[in-house]
Structure formats: C-alpha cells, structure tokens
Write a protein that holds these residues in place. Sequence first.
Motif, mmCIF file in Angstrom:
data_model
loop_
_atom_site.group_PDB
_atom_site.id
_atom_site.type_symbol
_atom_site.label_atom_id
_atom_site.label_comp_id
_atom_site.label_asym_id
_atom_site.label_seq_id
_atom_site.Cartn_x
_atom_site.Cartn_y
_atom_site.Cartn_z
ATOM 1 N N PHE A 37 11.204 6.294 -0.610
ATOM 2 C CA PHE A 37 9.864 5.708 -0.672
ATOM 3 C C PHE A 37 9.749 4.595 0.352
ATOM 4 C CE2 PHE A 37 9.806 7.708 -4.790
ATOM 5 C CZ PHE A 37 8.466 7.941 -5.069
ATOM 6 N N SER A 38 8.645 4.565 1.074
ATOM 7 C CA SER A 38 8.294 3.350 1.803
ATOM 8 C C SER A 38 7.819 2.326 0.778
ATOM 9 C CB SER A 38 7.180 3.630 2.806
ATOM 10 O OG SER A 38 5.991 3.996 2.116
ATOM 11 N N GLN A 39 7.869 1.062 1.105
ATOM 12 C CA GLN A 39 7.367 0.022 0.199
ATOM 13 C C GLN A 39 6.690 -1.063 1.017
ATOM 14 O OE1 GLN A 39 9.676 -1.646 -3.273
ATOM 15 N NE2 GLN A 39 9.509 -3.554 -2.114
ATOM 16 N N ASN A 40 5.447 -1.379 0.653
ATOM 17 C CA ASN A 40 4.683 -2.417 1.332
ATOM 18 C C ASN A 40 3.811 -3.135 0.321
ATOM 19 O OD1 ASN A 40 4.721 0.208 3.279
ATOM 20 N ND2 ASN A 40 5.077 -1.654 4.470
ATOM 21 N N SER B 178 11.440 7.272 6.015
ATOM 22 C CA SER B 178 10.285 6.588 5.438
ATOM 23 C C SER B 178 9.007 6.993 6.146
ATOM 24 C CB SER B 178 10.477 5.075 5.560
ATOM 25 O OG SER B 178 9.332 4.391 5.154
ATOM 26 N N ALA C 227 3.924 2.091 -2.685
ATOM 27 C CA ALA C 227 5.051 2.889 -2.213
ATOM 28 C C ALA C 227 4.584 4.317 -2.009
ATOM 29 C CB ALA C 227 6.207 2.840 -3.203
ATOM 30 N N GLN C 228 5.166 4.983 -1.022
ATOM 31 C CA GLN C 228 4.759 6.347 -0.690
ATOM 32 C C GLN C 228 5.982 7.209 -0.399
ATOM 33 O OE1 GLN C 228 2.714 7.633 3.203
ATOM 34 N NE2 GLN C 228 0.990 7.471 1.760
ATOM 35 N N ASN C 229 5.928 8.456 -0.869
ATOM 36 C CA ASN C 229 6.980 9.432 -0.618
ATOM 37 C C ASN C 229 6.303 10.763 -0.323
ATOM 38 O OD1 ASN C 229 9.149 11.233 -0.693
ATOM 39 N ND2 ASN C 229 10.204 10.096 -2.310
ATOM 40 N N ILE D 162 12.321 3.461 -7.316
ATOM 41 C CA ILE D 162 11.270 3.312 -6.302
ATOM 42 C C ILE D 162 11.286 1.911 -5.712
ATOM 43 C CG2 ILE D 162 8.793 3.363 -5.849
ATOM 44 C CD1 ILE D 162 8.496 5.303 -8.184
ATOM 45 N N SER D 163 11.223 0.896 -6.572
ATOM 46 C CA SER D 163 11.067 -0.494 -6.106
ATOM 47 C C SER D 163 12.365 -1.032 -5.522
ATOM 48 C CB SER D 163 10.616 -1.381 -7.272
ATOM 49 O OG SER D 163 11.584 -1.358 -8.313
ATOM 50 N N ASP E 82 1.947 8.685 -4.100
ATOM 51 C CA ASP E 82 1.736 7.248 -3.928
ATOM 52 C C ASP E 82 1.926 6.558 -5.272
ATOM 53 O OD1 ASP E 82 1.091 7.495 -1.255
ATOM 54 O OD2 ASP E 82 -1.071 7.314 -1.550
ATOM 55 N N TYR F 247 1.943 -3.978 -4.955
ATOM 56 C CA TYR F 247 2.882 -3.224 -4.127
ATOM 57 C C TYR F 247 2.466 -1.763 -4.067
ATOM 58 C CZ TYR F 247 6.328 -6.902 -3.357
ATOM 59 O OH TYR F 247 6.961 -8.035 -2.931
#
Length: 627
Positions: free
Chosen positions: A423-426, A39, A411-413, A360-361, A382, A409
């Motif tokens: 993907f990160s998720q924040n 991530s 998310a990044q890859n 993704i989510s 993003d 939300y």
Amino acid sequence: MKPFLEPSRKATTILLSILMLTSTAAIVGTAVHPANAASPSTPTFTNYELAGNPFRHGFSVGVTCPNGAGTCQNTEGEPAIRADPAGNFYGSSENVFCVIGGLCGGTFAWKSTDNGNHFTTLPLPDSVSSGSVGFSPAGGDTDIAVAPALNTNGFYNIYVASLATTPPLANVYVSTSHDGGASFILNPTGATIPVDDREWIAADGANKVCVSYHAYATTNNLFVTCSYDGGATYAQVANAFDANHPWHAAYQNEIGNLAIDPTNHLIYQSFSSIANAGELSCLSCSTHAVWIAVSIDGGLSFTDYAVYINPNMSIGYGHQFVNVSVDQAGNVYLVYTDDHNMYYSFSTTFGQTWSGPYQISKTPSNTAIMPWSTALGNGALDVVWYGTSYYDGVNTPDNYPMKAAWQVYFAQNLAATTPGSKFSQNTASGIIHYGGVCEAGVTCTGNRDLLDDFGIAASPTTGSAAIIYTNDQYLNTAAEPATTRTSGSGVCTQSVSNSVDCSHTDIAVQTGGSTLLTTQHHVKAGINFEQVNQAPSLTIQISNTGAQAITSLSIQLAGQPLTLSWNPSLPTQPGQTTTTTTTNIPLGVVLRVGSIYQVTITATLSDGSTDSQTLNAIYTLGAGIGL
C-alpha cells in the motif's frame, strides 16, 4: 456517531433503561505479513468545507462549495459518501449539535456532478429544519447508499438512513430520492425490529435497498431488512447471525457496515465478535474475531464466516468499525484496526475463505482508527482512516494527550488480492484534531468531536477518490470559513478551535496520482449466475473499455464452451455494452448453490489480438433483479 448504545464485551451487567452500555477499549495487536511490493504514484488532494448550517439562513440548501461568498459553513460531523455509476458523488452528515449539544437539526446531504470538485447542498433528507436550532425526527448515525441501476425516471435512487431521535432508537428512518436528490420521501419504518442502533444501508438494482442494524430488544442481534420498492416498504428481514453462531448475540458483537455486490447480488454484513461459544463466560475476552455474514439468496438468510481470529483474546477490532467493500470482479475486502495498526483481509471466493491479515498502516501513522474502504476493478483498493504519530502502548486514543495530532490518512493498493502487495500511504488533510478521540459512543467522557466514522468513495468513471471527514479546527480560510451561528454554544473562533464549536464536515477530492482505474483493460465483465425457479440462469455483461471494437467473444464455464447470442450483436464498439443470458449449461458442469465456477472470457479485437481473463462466479439463489 457511534451506536447510541454500543455494548461492551466485558460488561457484566446490562442496563436496559435504554441500554446505556459501556464500550470496550482494546490494546495492541501484532503486525502480520508486512506488505512489500511496488507502490502506486503519490496522490494529491484539494480540501474544502461544505455548506449546511441550520443556524444561519441561506447557509444550507442549494449552496455550492467551494465558493467565494463565505457560505460554505456547516455544523455537521460523522459523514458518509458514495458514488453512482455515472461518477456523481453523494454525501450525508449529521448535525453534531443533535449528538453533543442536545439540539437536533437532522441530516444534511450533498451532491457533486463534477468529480467532487464542487458539492451542492440538497434538501434535508429527514425533514426541513425549522426555527433557530432546527428540528428533525431523525439524525443520528447517518449512512447513505446509491442504486447501481437507473429507475424508470432515469435516475439512480439515493437512500439516506438515520436513527430516530424523537423518540430515541424507536426506528430507522430512510429517506429516498427518486429524482437525483431534488426531493426526498421519508419512511420512518426502515427497521422491522424495534429498539435500533447503528444502522447501515446498501442498495442493489434499481429499487432494492437493505438496512442493517442492532436490535437491542433481541439481545443485540444484527438484522438486515430489505425493501424491493425503493424504500417504500421493508417487508423482508433476516438475522445476520446464522443458526450455527447464536452466541454472536447476547451483546457479544460490534456491528460493521453493509455492502451488496451489484453483479451477483450477494449481501455482506461485517462485524467483530468473540470466536466461539466457549468465550461467552470470558470476561477478559474482547471482539478479537473479525466476521462476515454472507447472503446468497438476496438477504433471506445468512451464513457467517470467520475472516480473522486473533489468538490474543484481549484484542478488540470494534474500533469504529470493521469495514467491508467489494470490487468490480467480486473480490471482497475487510479492513479493521486494533486501536494501533490498520489491517485488511481479502477473499476471492465471495467471503467463504480469506487471506490475511496484512498490515496497511505504517509510521508516521502509529495509531490508526475508524477505517473505511472503496474498491474498483480487479484488486484495486483505497483505504482511509484517522491517524496520528502518537502511540505510547499504554493509553487508548480516548486518553491521548494534546500533542497527538490527527490527520486523514489515505492508502492505495492496485494489486490488493496479491498477498504481500504494498500500500502507498499519504495524508489527505492537514491536522483535523488534537488530543483524545473518544470511542465509547454516548458514554464518552472525553472528546467526541470526530464522532465515530467517516468515508471514502471512488468514481467508477475516473477512479479518483473523494473523502468526506470531520474537522474541528479553526482555519477561517476561503476554502474553510469559520462557522457562525445565531444560537447554540457559540461560534468557531481561534479560542475554541479543537472543540465542538468548530466541528464541521470537509471534502478531500483527489486531484492527482494513481487512481483505482490506472490499469485499463479492453473488457469489463459482469457475471450473474443464479438459480431461478429451480433452473439455472447465466447472464454475462461485457463492456468495451478499450480503443478497438470487440469482434467476437468466446466464453467457457468451468472449462466447457458455451454457445451464446449477444444483445446487441457484435461487434461491440468502444464504450458500448453487450449482454447475453443462457439457461443451457453444459452437461459436464454439475451445479450446486453456493459453489464457485470459473468463467473464462476471451475477446477478439478488430486488429486480430485477443484479451482473455478468468473470473470466479458463484451460483446463487436468485435475487431476481438481474445485472
């Protein structure tokens, strides 16, 4: 907002008294190919409200936010955002009282020249509002585009598109700024085909701009109209549905956004639809197929490619909306939701073949709707969406209870063209809404405070993201003052929080964490390979993004070496760019329009080391505007 007249796949009748159609509610899809790689680092965001209040004098044009004067108040929603090559951000949003309250203050626009830390309200693109409630001939479904090349005045053209509201659906209004947003010129004929809905806009070169839209007078075809003179005239028009897929029309589709690759000039129109002609009579079939229409001739014609077809025909992906983006290496991404989970597919072959879907989510975003994406580099992506931890497997978001708390939300890859990459998720905001989120456009009977989409852009100079979104919560902080009005249905107070009286447009600007430019390379290449006047033309642009000079360049096309002259000549210092154009293609390379060829670029640096990369290039029919 959602298309004024967004059609239903399940509709058995068509009401043509302005075509007030009902939209489809989709059910649950299945997770496919869960992501499992490393991530990126956790991002941080700062949030604030923009100015643009047509009901209060001095609370709009020329106001810079955030500020300590309390003038950062607006009544806008359903915004869009883009970045220019210099890293400036531009946003637009529509007055929600034009949509929900019956009043129309048109479209507002903003500009940031400091990486999104502040935005200043620009003159109203459609017209100057007047009177206590404001007026504009347009204002619905706003979208914004920024040219990737400078005009003759040294500015990047800015284009703001809106649907006509007086009379409704008559045309698409496109306002162009040739001076960085200081002024706008309005063209009320951005659409060639009448009775238009849910337009999108994308720019190419210094003065080319294209608008896509549904044309209900032609059984819901999806048209792309292009201008080559900075939006002054729109003479070129093509149907995004090709001759092999006419069944996409007849109210079988839901439109997605429009994107143009500024390097090779390919045009991408996204949409969801049924899968084949046999489903025309299927009343239980939804828009379970994700499609991309691709033009390799500058928008004169399109070819439709299936991105993903869910075998469950009751699934629908038109949840405002399927979204396409393109990175700087020409990779294409489609992001879409089934009203529960968020997925993406990617193409490294300019939309001709696809990998995915990949989810993704993840929890706590158990429901994910209204996706938007932005891409840079080679595989850096993003994605944002409105998400909530609530999901019961029965109700659609329209009917969610008040305990459903929605947030933005992010998310990044950084390796999005690698299958299974993670993907990160924040979250990028606090709670922006509670309860139901209606997805049926103007036919909604539930809450429409969030309207139907929002957006994200990444600065090509820093890689950091700026998100623009709708919020209907009463906060009354220095960063988000409570909106006041001199007329309308009231003011934003604690008692009317979570209602249209508090709806406003906010910014979330990334202040930390990984960006889309985290991975630095010595060479950034742009490749335009096209047939011009029946002859091949290959243009390669090399930018030195490293810390050493590039002393020599070696280029191979399909494994064959090229002899090239560079302008300006080498060496290329850090921060500089050099370009070459050749019509001398090696005899061993057989050219065919639409075919894909590998270009290998090897840069020798001043310390003797080399930096090599291989990119795909597609041989197109020339759009005639270069890199």
